[in-house]
Design an enzyme around this catalytic site. Structure first.
Site, PDB file in Angstrom:
ATOM      1  N   CYS A  10      -5.862  -5.668  -7.465  1.00 45.73           N
ATOM      2  CA  CYS A  10      -5.627  -5.200  -6.142  1.00 45.73           C
ATOM      3  C   CYS A  10      -5.340  -6.291  -5.152  1.00 45.73           C
ATOM      4  O   CYS A  10      -5.087  -5.986  -4.097  1.00 45.73           O
ATOM      5  CB  CYS A  10      -6.877  -4.401  -5.741  1.00 45.73           C
ATOM      6  SG  CYS A  10      -8.329  -5.386  -5.309  1.00 45.73           S
ATOM      7  N   HIS A  11      -5.390  -7.707  -5.455  1.00 50.07           N
ATOM      8  CA  HIS A  11      -4.905  -8.456  -4.805  1.00 50.07           C
ATOM      9  C   HIS A  11      -3.497  -8.627  -4.531  1.00 50.07           C
ATOM     10  O   HIS A  11      -2.869  -9.195  -3.847  1.00 50.07           O
ATOM     11  CB  HIS A  11      -5.570  -9.925  -5.162  1.00 50.07           C
ATOM     12  CG  HIS A  11      -5.192 -10.393  -6.584  1.00 50.07           C
ATOM     13  ND1 HIS A  11      -5.750  -9.868  -7.681  1.00 50.07           N
ATOM     14  CD2 HIS A  11      -4.333 -11.153  -6.848  1.00 50.07           C
ATOM     15  CE1 HIS A  11      -5.044 -10.245  -8.637  1.00 50.07           C
ATOM     16  NE2 HIS A  11      -4.015 -11.200  -8.233  1.00 50.07           N
ATOM     17  N   ARG A  15      -3.343   4.507   3.668  1.00 51.29           N
ATOM     18  CA  ARG A  15      -4.750   4.318   3.765  1.00 51.29           C
ATOM     19  C   ARG A  15      -5.597   4.815   2.809  1.00 51.29           C
ATOM     20  O   ARG A  15      -6.584   4.245   2.558  1.00 51.29           O
ATOM     21  CB  ARG A  15      -5.222   4.923   5.188  1.00 51.29           C
ATOM     22  CG  ARG A  15      -4.256   4.683   6.288  1.00 51.29           C
ATOM     23  CD  ARG A  15      -4.851   4.947   7.623  1.00 51.29           C
ATOM     24  NE  ARG A  15      -5.792   4.042   8.056  1.00 51.29           N
ATOM     25  CZ  ARG A  15      -6.193   4.178   9.231  1.00 51.29           C
ATOM     26  NH1 ARG A  15      -6.003   5.230   9.991  1.00 51.29           N
ATOM     27  NH2 ARG A  15      -7.555   3.528   9.455  1.00 51.29           N
ATOM     28  N   TYR A  61       0.938  -1.173   0.173  1.00 50.06           N
ATOM     29  CA  TYR A  61       0.137  -0.025  -0.001  1.00 50.06           C
ATOM     30  C   TYR A  61       0.994   1.044  -0.032  1.00 50.06           C
ATOM     31  O   TYR A  61       0.670   2.071  -0.683  1.00 50.06           O
ATOM     32  CB  TYR A  61      -0.969   0.018   1.268  1.00 50.06           C
ATOM     33  CG  TYR A  61      -1.694  -1.288   1.212  1.00 50.06           C
ATOM     34  CD1 TYR A  61      -3.040  -1.080   0.559  1.00 50.06           C
ATOM     35  CD2 TYR A  61      -1.462  -2.361   1.963  1.00 50.06           C
ATOM     36  CE1 TYR A  61      -3.909  -2.049   0.329  1.00 50.06           C
ATOM     37  CE2 TYR A  61      -2.600  -3.398   1.851  1.00 50.06           C
ATOM     38  CZ  TYR A  61      -3.685  -3.223   1.133  1.00 50.06           C
ATOM     39  OH  TYR A  61      -4.449  -4.363   0.984  1.00 50.06           O
ATOM     40  N   GLU A 116      -0.934 -17.531  -8.221  1.00 50.07           N
ATOM     41  CA  GLU A 116      -0.028 -16.802  -9.037  1.00 50.07           C
ATOM     42  C   GLU A 116       1.352 -17.195  -8.744  1.00 50.07           C
ATOM     43  O   GLU A 116       2.331 -16.548  -9.304  1.00 50.07           O
ATOM     44  CB  GLU A 116      -0.125 -15.136  -9.069  1.00 50.07           C
ATOM     45  CG  GLU A 116      -1.519 -15.091  -9.487  1.00 50.07           C
ATOM     46  CD  GLU A 116      -1.920 -13.491  -9.619  1.00 50.07           C
ATOM     47  OE1 GLU A 116      -1.046 -12.616  -9.200  1.00 50.07           O
ATOM     48  OE2 GLU A 116      -2.857 -13.022 -10.086  1.00 50.07           O
ATOM     49  N   SER A 137       3.252  -3.651   4.192  1.00 52.29           N
ATOM     50  CA  SER A 137       4.758  -3.683   4.267  1.00 52.29           C
ATOM     51  C   SER A 137       5.220  -4.695   5.119  1.00 52.29           C
ATOM     52  O   SER A 137       6.627  -5.034   5.077  1.00 52.29           O
ATOM     53  CB  SER A 137       5.205  -2.324   4.448  1.00 52.29           C
ATOM     54  OG  SER A 137       4.805  -2.094   5.921  1.00 52.29           O
ATOM     55  N   ASN A 169     -12.342  -0.552  -5.662  1.00 50.62           N
ATOM     56  CA  ASN A 169     -12.071  -1.087  -7.039  1.00 50.62           C
ATOM     57  C   ASN A 169     -13.015  -1.664  -7.862  1.00 50.62           C
ATOM     58  O   ASN A 169     -13.787  -2.646  -7.529  1.00 50.62           O
ATOM     59  CB  ASN A 169     -11.119  -2.174  -6.877  1.00 50.62           C
ATOM     60  CG  ASN A 169     -10.506  -2.810  -8.222  1.00 50.62           C
ATOM     61  OD1 ASN A 169     -10.864  -2.121  -9.305  1.00 50.62           O
ATOM     62  ND2 ASN A 169      -9.819  -3.605  -8.043  1.00 50.62           N
TER      63      ASN A 169
END
Length: 99
Positions: free
Chosen positions: A53-54, A36, A22, A80, A59, A45
């Site tokens: 966005c997946h 945020r 993010y 993936e 972090s 989304n």
DNA sequence: CGTAGGGCCCTAC
DNA sequence: CGTAGGGCCCTAC
């Protein structure tokens, strides 16, 4: 182009098999401490089939939230090639995409 | 117009 | 490990 569109477009750069955070995505579109904001934008989304966005995680290496449930996000990432153990991404640094 | 509140977070302790 | 506080942008009053 508004912020949301720029964020979605930027996120398209992250390929399958890699992830971003993010905070990194926020920086990539010029936001300071905008983590945020990114989370909120991901939550809104409108193109889940197009905008990955997946592939945006925390972090700390944890998965982070997902509008349709974290287990789905976990599964999508696994499919993936991202290995996840105990809710954290293995070899986080190697999987991290650099904008 | 101004502003409060909240969000898929981050950092430092 | 957990938690507190911070900070940014949008939306709804």
């Amino acid at each position: 182009m508004n912020l949301e569109q720029r964020v979605y477009k930027k996120l398209l750069d992250v390929p399958k098999g890699q992830i971003t955070t993010y905070g990194e995505l926020a920086k990539a579109v010029g936001l300071k401490n905008g983590q945020r904001v990114i989370g909120k934008i991901m939550n809104n989304n409108p193109y889940p089939a197009i905008v990955p966005c997946h592939r945006v995680v925390m972090s700390t290496g944890k998965i982070g939230g997902y509008a349709y449930g974290e287990h789905i996000k976990t599964k999508m990432l696994s499919d993936e090639g991202i290995e996840i153990k105990n809710g954290k991404i293995s070899s986080f640094d190697k999987k991290l995409f650099r904008f």
